[in-house]
Design a protein around this motif. Structure first.
Motif, mmCIF file in Angstrom:
data_model
loop_
_atom_site.group_PDB
_atom_site.id
_atom_site.type_symbol
_atom_site.label_atom_id
_atom_site.label_comp_id
_atom_site.label_asym_id
_atom_site.label_seq_id
_atom_site.Cartn_x
_atom_site.Cartn_y
_atom_site.Cartn_z
ATOM 1 N N ASP A 294 -11.708 10.132 -0.262
ATOM 2 C CA ASP A 294 -11.251 9.372 -1.216
ATOM 3 C C ASP A 294 -9.967 8.383 -0.307
ATOM 4 O O ASP A 294 -8.756 8.807 -0.725
ATOM 5 N N ILE A 295 -10.440 7.746 0.371
ATOM 6 C CA ILE A 295 -9.287 6.806 1.053
ATOM 7 C C ILE A 295 -9.618 5.221 0.580
ATOM 8 O O ILE A 295 -10.658 4.797 0.372
ATOM 9 N N VAL A 296 -8.305 4.617 0.273
ATOM 10 C CA VAL A 296 -8.448 3.142 -0.124
ATOM 11 C C VAL A 296 -7.815 2.478 1.050
ATOM 12 O O VAL A 296 -7.141 2.788 1.700
ATOM 13 N N ASP A 297 -8.282 0.995 1.078
ATOM 14 C CA ASP A 297 -7.832 0.093 2.053
ATOM 15 C C ASP A 297 -6.199 -0.355 1.479
ATOM 16 O O ASP A 297 -5.956 -0.351 0.275
ATOM 17 N N VAL A 298 -5.235 -0.504 2.294
ATOM 18 C CA VAL A 298 -4.030 -1.045 1.919
ATOM 19 C C VAL A 298 -4.438 -2.607 1.405
ATOM 20 O O VAL A 298 -5.399 -3.508 1.944
ATOM 21 N N PRO A 299 -3.459 -3.139 0.789
ATOM 22 C CA PRO A 299 -3.732 -4.649 0.314
ATOM 23 C C PRO A 299 -3.606 -5.493 1.454
ATOM 24 O O PRO A 299 -3.248 -4.973 2.626
ATOM 25 N N ALA A 300 -4.148 -6.873 1.430
ATOM 26 C CA ALA A 300 -4.079 -7.736 2.536
ATOM 27 C C ALA A 300 -2.567 -7.907 3.016
ATOM 28 O O ALA A 300 -1.598 -7.709 2.214
ATOM 29 N N TYR A 301 -2.569 -8.323 4.366
ATOM 30 C CA TYR A 301 -1.148 -8.257 4.805
ATOM 31 C C TYR A 301 -0.205 -9.305 4.027
ATOM 32 O O TYR A 301 1.036 -8.672 3.642
ATOM 33 N N ASP A 302 -0.554 -10.350 3.483
ATOM 34 C CA ASP A 302 0.504 -11.212 2.840
ATOM 35 C C ASP A 302 0.658 -10.395 1.509
ATOM 36 O O ASP A 302 1.871 -10.677 0.993
ATOM 37 N N THR A 303 -0.170 -9.913 0.684
ATOM 38 C CA THR A 303 0.062 -9.244 -0.379
ATOM 39 C C THR A 303 0.871 -7.891 -0.180
ATOM 40 O O THR A 303 1.806 -7.847 -1.214
ATOM 41 N N LEU A 304 0.502 -7.317 0.693
ATOM 42 C CA LEU A 304 1.654 -6.240 0.735
ATOM 43 C C LEU A 304 2.979 -6.530 1.141
ATOM 44 O O LEU A 304 3.970 -6.231 0.575
ATOM 45 N N GLU A 305 3.113 -7.803 1.753
ATOM 46 C CA GLU A 305 4.563 -8.020 2.202
ATOM 47 C C GLU A 305 5.233 -8.771 0.928
ATOM 48 O O GLU A 305 6.304 -8.468 0.555
ATOM 49 N N ARG A 306 4.578 -9.336 -0.066
ATOM 50 C CA ARG A 306 5.090 -9.685 -1.234
ATOM 51 C C ARG A 306 5.256 -8.665 -2.061
ATOM 52 O O ARG A 306 6.396 -8.492 -2.840
ATOM 53 N N LEU A 307 4.458 -7.554 -2.244
ATOM 54 C CA LEU A 307 4.772 -6.602 -3.003
ATOM 55 C C LEU A 307 5.971 -5.756 -2.499
ATOM 56 O O LEU A 307 7.207 -5.464 -3.227
ATOM 57 N N LEU A 308 6.350 -5.518 -1.198
ATOM 58 C CA LEU A 308 7.282 -5.104 -0.631
ATOM 59 C C LEU A 308 8.586 -5.885 -0.944
ATOM 60 O O LEU A 308 9.599 -5.325 -1.087
ATOM 61 N N ASP A 309 8.471 -7.232 -0.753
ATOM 62 C CA ASP A 309 9.683 -7.957 -1.042
ATOM 63 C C ASP A 309 9.855 -8.195 -2.506
ATOM 64 O O ASP A 309 11.103 -7.900 -2.878
ATOM 65 N N GLY A 310 8.961 -7.805 -3.411
ATOM 66 C CA GLY A 310 9.447 -7.811 -4.880
ATOM 67 C C GLY A 310 9.961 -6.697 -5.157
ATOM 68 O O GLY A 310 11.028 -6.552 -6.032
ATOM 69 N N VAL A 311 9.751 -5.319 -4.421
ATOM 70 C CA VAL A 311 10.443 -4.099 -4.680
ATOM 71 C C VAL A 311 11.595 -4.170 -4.142
ATOM 72 O O VAL A 311 12.952 -3.845 -4.612
ATOM 73 N N ALA A 312 11.810 -4.918 -2.858
ATOM 74 C CA ALA A 312 13.125 -5.230 -2.331
ATOM 75 C C ALA A 312 14.303 -5.933 -2.911
ATOM 76 O O ALA A 312 15.469 -5.536 -3.021
ATOM 77 N N ASN A 313 13.538 -6.918 -3.700
ATOM 78 C CA ASN A 313 14.616 -7.768 -4.694
ATOM 79 C C ASN A 313 14.924 -6.978 -5.794
ATOM 80 O O ASN A 313 16.120 -7.457 -6.284
ATOM 81 N N SER A 314 14.211 -6.153 -6.247
ATOM 82 C CA SER A 314 14.817 -5.311 -7.358
ATOM 83 C C SER A 314 15.821 -4.167 -7.191
ATOM 84 O O SER A 314 16.344 -3.931 -7.987
ATOM 85 N N TYR A 315 16.203 -4.061 -5.888
ATOM 86 C CA TYR A 315 17.143 -3.335 -5.252
ATOM 87 C C TYR A 315 18.702 -4.092 -5.759
ATOM 88 O O TYR A 315 19.521 -3.205 -5.932
ATOM 89 N N ASN A 316 18.277 -5.337 -5.947
ATOM 90 C CA ASN A 316 19.689 -6.228 -6.074
ATOM 91 C C ASN A 316 20.001 -6.182 -7.333
ATOM 92 O O ASN A 316 19.690 -7.342 -8.229
#
Length: 470
Positions: free
Chosen positions: A448-470
Motif C-alpha cells: 500500500d504505497i503511493v507516489d509523492v506528488p510531482a516535484y513542483d506540486t509538492l513544493e507548492r503544497l509545502l509553500d502553502g503550508v509554510a505561508n499558513s504559519y504566518n
C-alpha cells in the motif's frame, strides 16, 4: 550556508531543546552517573559546536556524544574530543563526462574539520603508526596512501550510519574518509551552500531532483530507502483501535482516512469514549517535523494530501487549493516542530507518551533504535495506510562524491550495515532478518504505497503550508 550569528528565536529554541535533552539524560543515567557529571559532560560537548552555523541538530549531536561517553564501561580508555583541524587536499572536480552536468570546482587546499573516525584514519596514515593500549606504538605493517577526505551534507537520520566505525573502516579500506554534516532535506535542496561539499544526500527523491535541476546534474544514486511509519504506545494504540484508526495484528496499520476525519473534526483525546489512560484536552494529532525544512514532514504531507484528495495524487491548482486547508491544520495545531526527524523521535524514546503519543518517523529509525536496545515493550510501530517510500537519494557533486554513491550502492558490506541501521537496500530478506533479530514486526513486502506528488506540486503544497504559519 553563511556563517552568521543565530537569531534570538534560534538561540531560544536551542536552549529549550538543550534543557529537555539534559533532563532526559539525567533521568536515564541517574542510577549510574552523578547529576553534576551529566551536566558537565553536556556543557563540554555543547562547547564543541560553538560557531557551528546550522544549530538545529546541535542538541541531538550533544546527546549522542554524552550518551556515548557516559555509557562507556571503562572510562580510562575513553578518547577525548578532538580539537584539531586537519589540512587535506580537496578532491578533484568532477569531469562533466564522468558525472554529467556536475558543476566542477577549482582544485584547492582547504581546512576540513574531521570526525573522530576520519581523524583516526588520517592520523594513522600520516604517522605510519598503530596505537596500542597503554599508549605504546608499533610501526604500521606497510605504508598506506593518504585517505581522501570526502565531505557530504546528509539527512540527520543517516548520521549514525556514517558514524558507525564499521562503515568508517569499509570506506577507509577504499581509501576514503567521509566527513558529513546534518541538515533537513529541504534545507539541503534550498539553502545549504553545496559548493562546500562533494555529495548531497537528502532523504527523498524530490529534494534530490531539486538539487539536480539547480546544478544541471543527471547522476544520482538511491542506495537505500525507508517507508514513513507512525510510532505510538500500547495504551494509545488500544484507544485508537477502539476509535477505528489502528488495526492491530502482527503488523499494526494506521488508517489515514479515519485519522483525518478525527483531525478535521478537532476531536481531542478526552473526547474518546471510555478513555481513562490518556484523558488530556489535546487534539489527536501526529507529531511531525517542520514541513518547511524536513523531508519526513513532506512525506507525511504527501500521504495526507493523497487521502484528502479522495485517494488521488494531487495535480493542478484546483486540487492543491482543495487539500491545503486540511493539510495546514495538521501542522499548525502542533505548535513548535523540530527541523530534524531525530528531534521528535528522540522525544518519543526519552519522554514517553505524555508529550508525543503519536510521532511520524522513518521505519529505519525504529529498527535502529531497537538494535540499540532503546525500544521498550510498550512502544508500537504502525504503518499508515497508505504510506510513501522515502528514497534516500545521493547526488554527487564531485568525482569523489560519485565514488561514495557507487560504494553505497554496490558494496555488499555497506549494504549489510545499512540494513543493520534499519534501511531497506533492495534485499528484502536481509532487512527482514535484521528486524526479526531485534523483535520488530515490519511489513516485509510493502504494497500500500503511493507516489509523492510531482516535484513542483509538492513544493507548492509545502509553500502553502509554510505561508499558513504566518
Amino acid at each position: 550556508m553563511s556563517r552568521v550569528n543565530p537569531g534570538a528565536d534560534v538561540v531560544q529554541r536551542e536552549a529549550q531543546a538543550m534543557r529537555r535533552m539534559t533532563e532526559s539524560l539525567v533521568e536515564d543515567l541517574s542510577e549510574n552517573v552523578p547529576v553534576d557529571q551529566v551536566t558537565s559532560a553536556v556543557g563540554a560537548a555543547h562547547k564543541r559546536f560553538a560557531g557551528t552555523p546550522i544549530r538545529e541538530f546541535v542538541p541531538i549531536l550533544v546527546e549522542r556524544i554524552v550518551r556515548s561517553e557516559l555509557a562507556d564501561p571503562d572510562p580510562t580508555v575513553r578518547v577525548p574530543a578532538p580539537s584539531v583541524r586537519a589540512t587535506v587536499a580537496a578532491p578533484e572536480p568532477v569531469a562533466r563526462h564522468e558525472v554529467p552536468g556536475a558543476r566542477g570546482r577549482a582544485s584547492r587546499r582547504v581546512v576540513v574539520p574531521l570526525s573522530l573516525g576520519a581523524i583516526a584514519v588520517v592520523a594513522a596514515v600520516v604517522a605510519g603508526l598503530v596505537l596500542l593500549p597503554g599508549g605504546a606504538q608499533t610501526p604500521a605493517a606497510a605504508p598506506v596512501a593518504p585517505a581522501t577526505v570526502v565531505r557530504g551534507v546528509v539527512g540527520s537520520e543517516k548520521m549514525a550510519f556514517f558514524a558507525d566505525e564499521r562503515v568508517v573502516r569499509v570506506l577507509a579500506d577504499n581509501g576514503i574518509a567521509v566527513e558529513v554534516e546534518p541538515a533537513g532535506s529541504r534545507q539541503i535542496a534550498t539553502s545549504v551552500d553545496l559548493d562546500r561539499y562533494d555529495f548531497a544526500f537528502p532523504s527523498s527523491s524530490p529534494a534530490a531532483e531539486r538539487i539536480q535541476r539547480a546544478r544541471a546534474i543527471t547522476a544520482k544514486y538511491t542506495p537505500f530507502s525507508s517507508p514513513i511509519a507512525i510510532a505510538t504506545f500500547r495504551p494509545i494504540a488500544e484507544l485508537l483501535t477502539a476509535a477505528g484508526v489502528i488495526t492491530p495484528g502482527p503488523v499494526a496499520s494506521f488508517d489515514m482516512n479515519r485519522y483525518l476525519e478525527l483531525a478535521a473534526g478537532g476531536v481531542q483525546w478526552d473526547d474518546l469514549p471510555g478513555n481513562t489512560t490518556y484523558p488530556v484536552a489535546k487534539n489527536i494529532l501526529v507529531s511531525t517535523t517542520d514541513p518547511r525544512s524536513s523531508n519526513s514532514a513532506a512525506m507525511y504531507l504527501s500521504i495526507a494530501s493523497y487521502v484528502a484528495n479522495d485517494h488521488t495524487i494531487v495535480r493542478g491548482a484546483t486540487a492543491e487549493a482543495h487539500v491545503l486547508p486540511a493539510l495546514s491544520k495538521l501542522f499548525l495545531a502542533q505548535g513548535y516542530t523540530d527541523n530534524s526527524s531525530e528531534g521528535p523521535f528522540n522525544q518519543y524514546l526519552s519522554n514517553g507518551m505524555g508529550p508525543t503519543p503519536l510521532v511520524c518517523i522513518y521505519e529505519a529509525q525504529f529498527v535502529e533504535a531497537a538494535a540499540a536496545g532503546r525500544i521498550t515493550p510498550d512502544m508500537v510501530l504502525t504503518y499508515p495506510t497508505p504510506t510513501v517510500l522515502s528514497s534516500h537519494t545521493l547526488v554527487p557533486l564531485t568525482r569523489t562524491g560519485d565514488t561514495i554513491g557507487r560504494l553505497l550502492t554496490d558494496d555488499p558490506e555497506l549494504r549489510r550495515l545499512a540494513a543493520e541501521h534499519g534501511f531497506r537496500t533492495g534485499d528484502t530478506a536481509q532487512f527482514s532478518a535484521v528486524a526479526a533479530a531485534h523483535d520488530v514486526p515490519v511489513v516485509a513486502d510493502l504494497i500500500d504505497i503511493v507516489d509523492v506528488p510531482a516535484y513542483d506540486t509538492l513544493e507548492r503544497l509545502l509553500d502553502g503550508v509554510a505561508n499558513s504559519y504566518n
